[in-house]
Design a protein around this motif. Structure first.
Motif, PDB file in Angstrom:
ATOM      1  N   LYS A   1      55.562  40.053  54.759  1.00 30.79           N
ATOM      2  CA  LYS A   1      54.368  40.785  54.329  1.00 30.79           C
ATOM      3  C   LYS A   1      53.877  40.186  53.016  1.00 30.79           C
ATOM      4  CE  LYS A   1      57.244  44.606  52.613  1.00 30.79           C
ATOM      5  NZ  LYS A   1      57.476  46.051  52.722  1.00 30.79           N
ATOM      6  N   LEU A   2      52.630  40.445  52.714  1.00 27.05           N
ATOM      7  CA  LEU A   2      52.002  39.895  51.514  1.00 27.05           C
ATOM      8  C   LEU A   2      51.693  41.031  50.559  1.00 27.05           C
ATOM      9  CD1 LEU A   2      51.006  37.103  50.469  1.00 27.05           C
ATOM     10  CD2 LEU A   2      48.755  37.727  51.308  1.00 27.05           C
ATOM     11  N   GLU A   3      52.191  40.945  49.344  1.00 28.50           N
ATOM     12  CA  GLU A   3      51.903  41.934  48.299  1.00 28.50           C
ATOM     13  C   GLU A   3      50.744  41.418  47.467  1.00 28.50           C
ATOM     14  OE1 GLU A   3      53.190  45.029  47.497  1.00 28.50           O
ATOM     15  OE2 GLU A   3      54.208  44.882  49.426  1.00 28.50           O
ATOM     16  N   LEU A   4      49.739  42.256  47.272  1.00 32.63           N
ATOM     17  CA  LEU A   4      48.529  41.832  46.572  1.00 32.63           C
ATOM     18  C   LEU A   4      48.259  42.651  45.318  1.00 32.63           C
ATOM     19  CD1 LEU A   4      46.197  41.354  49.665  1.00 32.63           C
ATOM     20  CD2 LEU A   4      47.269  39.576  48.285  1.00 32.63           C
ATOM     21  N   ALA A   5      49.303  43.013  44.579  1.00 30.16           N
ATOM     22  CA  ALA A   5      49.104  43.774  43.342  1.00 30.16           C
ATOM     23  C   ALA A   5      48.174  43.021  42.397  1.00 30.16           C
ATOM     24  CB  ALA A   5      50.441  44.054  42.666  1.00 30.16           C
ATOM     25  N   ASP A   6      48.283  41.705  42.418  1.00 31.71           N
ATOM     26  CA  ASP A   6      47.437  40.827  41.606  1.00 31.71           C
ATOM     27  C   ASP A   6      46.875  39.796  42.572  1.00 31.71           C
ATOM     28  OD1 ASP A   6      46.381  38.804  40.035  1.00 31.71           O
ATOM     29  OD2 ASP A   6      48.116  38.636  38.724  1.00 31.71           O
ATOM     30  N   THR A   7      45.605  39.907  42.948  1.00 32.04           N
ATOM     31  CA  THR A   7      45.038  39.053  43.991  1.00 32.04           C
ATOM     32  C   THR A   7      45.039  37.577  43.612  1.00 32.04           C
ATOM     33  OG1 THR A   7      42.795  39.475  43.181  1.00 32.04           O
ATOM     34  CG2 THR A   7      43.605  40.875  44.974  1.00 32.04           C
TER      35      THR A   7
END
Length: 112
Positions: free
Chosen positions: A85-91
């Motif tokens: 999965k990809l975490e996008l807290a900071d795009t």
């Protein structure tokens, strides 16, 4: 789950040669990287261990996004892959999370 944004910010500062406090260096060392050329961190979410592959300050391409997409595409083609999965807290600095395939609970699974 550890604060991925904080750990990736420390890793970016380290890669850029900035001054890192002893506490931040301890947090980075305690995150348990698994070797290799890219910044990595072991992350626990519930009972699941993930390998967080951070974006490097030296990346000129969206490497974390490409790794995630490639694993998903391989899975769609019938190739057995770990969950990703990809975490996008900071795009600007996404983190690819890959479920550790070499662990079952706290026990290691030998592999080649």
């Amino acid at each position: 789950m550890i604060d991925l944004a904080a750990i990736t910010a420390i890793a970016r500062a380290y890669e850029q040669g900035k001054e890192i406090s002893a506490a931040d260096m301890q947090a980075l060392a305690g995150a348990g990287g698994s070797g290799g050329a890219r910044p990595k961190t072991n992350v626990i979410d519930g009972d699941t261990l993930w390998l967080a592959k951070s974006t490097s300050v030296h990346d000129q391409q969206p490497v974390a996004r490409v790794k995630t997409a490639t694993l998903r595409l391989a899975g769609a083609c019938g190739i057995r892959t770990p969950e990703v999965k990809l975490e996008l807290a900071d795009t600007q600095h996404p983190v690819a999370l890959v479920q550790r395939f070499d662990r079952r609970g706290s026990a290691g699974i030998p592999y080649i």
